[in-house]
Each structure stands twice: as C-alpha cells, then as structure tokens.
Write an enzyme that holds these catalytic residues in place. Structure first.
Site, PDB file in Angstrom:
ATOM      1  N   LYS A  85       1.154  -1.187   0.094  1.00 28.74           N
ATOM      2  CA  LYS A  85      -0.144   0.017   0.266  1.00 28.74           C
ATOM      3  C   LYS A  85       1.013   0.950   0.235  1.00 28.74           C
ATOM      4  O   LYS A  85       0.354   2.415   0.178  1.00 28.74           O
ATOM      5  CB  LYS A  85      -1.178  -0.368   1.031  1.00 28.74           C
ATOM      6  CG  LYS A  85      -2.002  -1.018   0.642  1.00 28.74           C
ATOM      7  CD  LYS A  85      -2.476  -1.298  -0.209  1.00 28.74           C
ATOM      8  CE  LYS A  85      -4.006  -0.735  -0.233  1.00 28.74           C
ATOM      9  NZ  LYS A  85      -3.906  -0.976  -1.579  1.00 28.74           N
ATOM     10  N   ARG A 109       2.342  -1.457  -6.824  1.00 24.02           N
ATOM     11  CA  ARG A 109       1.611  -1.134  -8.621  1.00 24.02           C
ATOM     12  C   ARG A 109       1.731  -0.419  -9.532  1.00 24.02           C
ATOM     13  O   ARG A 109       2.117  -0.671 -10.706  1.00 24.02           O
ATOM     14  CB  ARG A 109       0.417  -2.054  -7.443  1.00 24.02           C
ATOM     15  CG  ARG A 109      -0.329  -2.054  -9.679  1.00 24.02           C
ATOM     16  CD  ARG A 109       0.063  -3.441 -10.560  1.00 24.02           C
ATOM     17  NE  ARG A 109      -0.281  -3.794  -9.639  1.00 24.02           N
ATOM     18  CZ  ARG A 109       0.136  -5.268 -10.711  1.00 24.02           C
ATOM     19  NH1 ARG A 109       0.977  -5.136 -11.891  1.00 24.02           N
ATOM     20  NH2 ARG A 109       0.746  -6.246 -10.192  1.00 24.02           N
ATOM     21  N   THR A 133     -11.250   6.287  -1.047  1.00 17.65           N
ATOM     22  CA  THR A 133     -11.621   7.018  -0.848  1.00 17.65           C
ATOM     23  C   THR A 133     -11.506   5.293   0.840  1.00 17.65           C
ATOM     24  O   THR A 133     -11.312   4.961   1.189  1.00 17.65           O
ATOM     25  CB  THR A 133     -12.902   7.404  -0.178  1.00 17.65           C
ATOM     26  OG1 THR A 133     -13.345   7.974  -1.047  1.00 17.65           O
ATOM     27  CG2 THR A 133     -13.133   8.886   1.441  1.00 17.65           C
TER      28      THR A 133
END
EC number: 2.8.2.-
Length: 364
Positions: free
Chosen positions: A121, A125, A330
């Site tokens: 995170k 990617r 979000t």
C-alpha cells in the site's frame, strides 16, 4: 525376255551410298552437341545472375543489425523491442538480433536484476506499471512471492516465472511482502549480491489506514480500526505487532536489509511524491537502474476524480489508463485522536529511518 532398264533409271537405295549416309549422321551429331552446349551455357548464366542478385540484396536479418550510428545504442534498446517483437512488453515470441560488434542477442528467461521489495500500500503497483513503459525493462505483472512463500521451489522455478528478455534489458518483479519478511534479505543475497532493490515508502499512518481499508473491502466483519490498533485502550498502548502497523516500522525492516546489502543498492521512492510528481520519481528510479530517462511527464496526467496520476498511453494501448478501482480509493474515517496517537508512536521510528535513508520524507 524383256530388256532391263538403263542403269541411270534405277531408284537409288540408301545402301547404294554409305559415304553420304555417314556424312548426314556426322552433321546430325554435331548439331545435337551444339544444342546441348548452348543449353548448358544459358543455364550457367541464369544461375550466376540469380546468385549475384541474392548477394546484392540484404536479408531481413541484415536490416535488423544496428550499425555504429544506431540511435538507441546508448539505451541498448534493440530494434526488435521497438518494433513490438520479443523484448517489447506484451510480446510472447522469441526473437534474435545482433549488434554491430557481432554479439548475438537471444530472448531468454533470466533471474531478475532488480526487485521492488515493498512496501504494501505504498505505491508499488503504480511504480511497476509506470516502469513497464520503458523499453529496457521487462517486468513480471503478478507477484511471485518466491523469497517469502515459494523459496523451496528453487531458482529454476523462479527463473521460469520471469518474462523473456533480450541482452541489455532489465528483468524485474515486485512483491511488497519481501521488505518485511525476516528471511528474505539473506535469500535474495544468495541469489545475487549485485541486485538492485527498490522500496516505495509512505507515511506509515496513512499507509496503515489504506491497508485496513483494503482488508475490510474483503472481510467487512472485522473489528474497527481503533479496536485493532491498541492493545489497551485505557493506557493507549499501541499494538505494534498488528500487521498494518508493524509494516510501517520501516527502520526495523531496513536494518535487516542493510545487514546484507550496501545502502547504494537500495533506492527509496516517496509514495507521496509518486502521486504528486510521478515523472520526477520515475526519473530517479531510471537513473538508479542505469537507464536513459525515457518515461517522462509526457506519459502522465492527473485524474482529479481518483486523486491519482494515470497513464496517457499505457502499454499496448493508445487510450488513457488509470490503475484499478482499488487504487486511490477513499479511506475509512478514523478518529482523529487515534490518528494523533499513531503519529506520536511512529515519530521516533520515522526519525531513525530518515537517518538510515539519508533523507527526510516529511511525515508528521
């Protein structure tokens, strides 16, 4: 008895003139020999002309050989890769090429020369997809998890997972879990002492909330973030072993990698700047990998809806492309007091990481 006709009135028989017959046979043989000679001579001339034409006409392979003035010599990009053959992202057919020095370039599967090892995170990617725009990078799209989950399968299996690449192209893969797995640094070092390592780091508090947001999208029945983040709500003791929080202890994980690799072989990417200035961060990564800066700001545009940079011309397409819906989504709302306690918790860890990194990432 009738009188015989005069001798000059009798019909002429072939046997009557053997010399004339022999003369005719000689002429016929001579004509046959002459015809054969002419046929042989004409055949030889035709063959010679075809050979000369073939020698003068360059073959397709000759046309693919870069000369000393080949404009991509500095970047070591083969003509085959630029034409969309093997070596170009998305191709699946092997091809051969050779440079002006006569070295044969054969597409083959190789162990990676670079790894994106973390963090989850953080923007790994996005970084991988941006790097795949470079013609000298051949990157595996999926996460093989070799060094943390499948190490027992061996290096031959790992190599078989890699995309085929030509000489001069860099093979790489990304598995964010590598950065935090205890045994991984030693295993990577056993494969290659010269491998280049890339870590995308992000504000650990924001990263933890993003991690939790992904978790509840898959398992919505888990307890609230505030419940999982603390061992004791009364005392405010943080549960640093909870995975979303433990991953953010960058100094602790970095220390293990520095025990096996020099700092010069580890490049740190700011996850925040990868969003605000993707071309700038990509430029630094290309420098680190020893590549020409081909991926520039012309490849990106900012998607205001997602709050994330997208590709103007992604690999294999002429249409704009943004990463999937799981990117830039979000975050869940977290109690501000909990956020502040997490910032206080991470502050000393971040300062220690800044010292290791040699740069201040500006996390509060």
């Amino acid at each position: 008895m009738a009188a015989s006709p005069p001798q000059h009135l009798l019909p002429h028989h072939p046997r009557a003139d053997p010399r004339r017959l022999s003369h005719r046979l000689t002429i016929a043989s001579s004509l046959s020999l002459l015809c054969c000679s002419l046929v042989y001579l004409l055949s030889g001339l035709c063959a010679s002309e075809l050979t000369d034409r073939n020698e003068l006409r360059p073959s397709t392979r000759d046309l693919l050989v870069p000369g000393p003035d080949w404009p991509y010599g500095r970047n070591r990009t083969s003509l085959v890769s630029l034409a969309g053959g093997e070596g170009a992202p998305g191709s699946g057919q092997p091809a051969q090429d050779s440079n002006s020095s006569g070295r044969e370039w054969t597409a083959s599967r190789k162990l990676p020369q670079a790894l994106i090892i973390g963090v989850k995170k953080g923007g790994t990617r996005a970084l991988l997809e941006f790097l795949r725009l470079h013609p000298d990078i051949r990157a595996l799209g999926s996460e093989p998890h070799f060094f943390d989950r499948h190490y027992a399968r061996g290096l031959d299996w790992y190599r078989s997972m890699m995309p085929k690449a030509l000489g001069g192209q860099i093979v790489m893969e990304k598995t964010p879990r590598y950065f935090v797995t205890v045994d991984t640094p030693a295993r990577v070092h056993a494969m290659s002492q010269d491998i280049k390592l890339i870590v995308v780091v992000r504000d650990p508090v924001t990263r933890a909330i993003s991690d939790y947001t992904q978790i509840i999208s898959k398992t919505p029945d888990i307890p609230p973030f505030e419940t999982l983040a603390f061992k004791n709500h009364t005392t405010g003791q943080i549960d640093s072993l909870w995975s979303p929080l433990w991953i953010g202890l960058y100094a602790q994980h970095m220390e293990r990698w520095l025990a096996w690799f020099p700092r010069a072989q580890i490049h740190l990417v700011s996850g925040e700047r990868l969003i605000s200035d993707p071309a700038g961060e990509l430029g630094k990564v290309q420098d680190f990998l020893g590549l020409q800066r081909i991926v520039t700001d012309k490849h990106f545009y900012f998607n205001k809806t997602k709050g994330f940079p997208c590709l103007k011309k992604p690999e294999g397409s002429s249409k704009p492309h943004c990463l999937g819906k799981t990117k830039g989504r979000t975050h869940v709302s977290i109690d501000p007091e909990v956020v502040q306690k997490l910032r206080d918790f991470y502050r000393p860890h971040n300062q220690r990481f800044y010292q290791m990194a040699g740069q201040d990432f500006g996390w509060q």
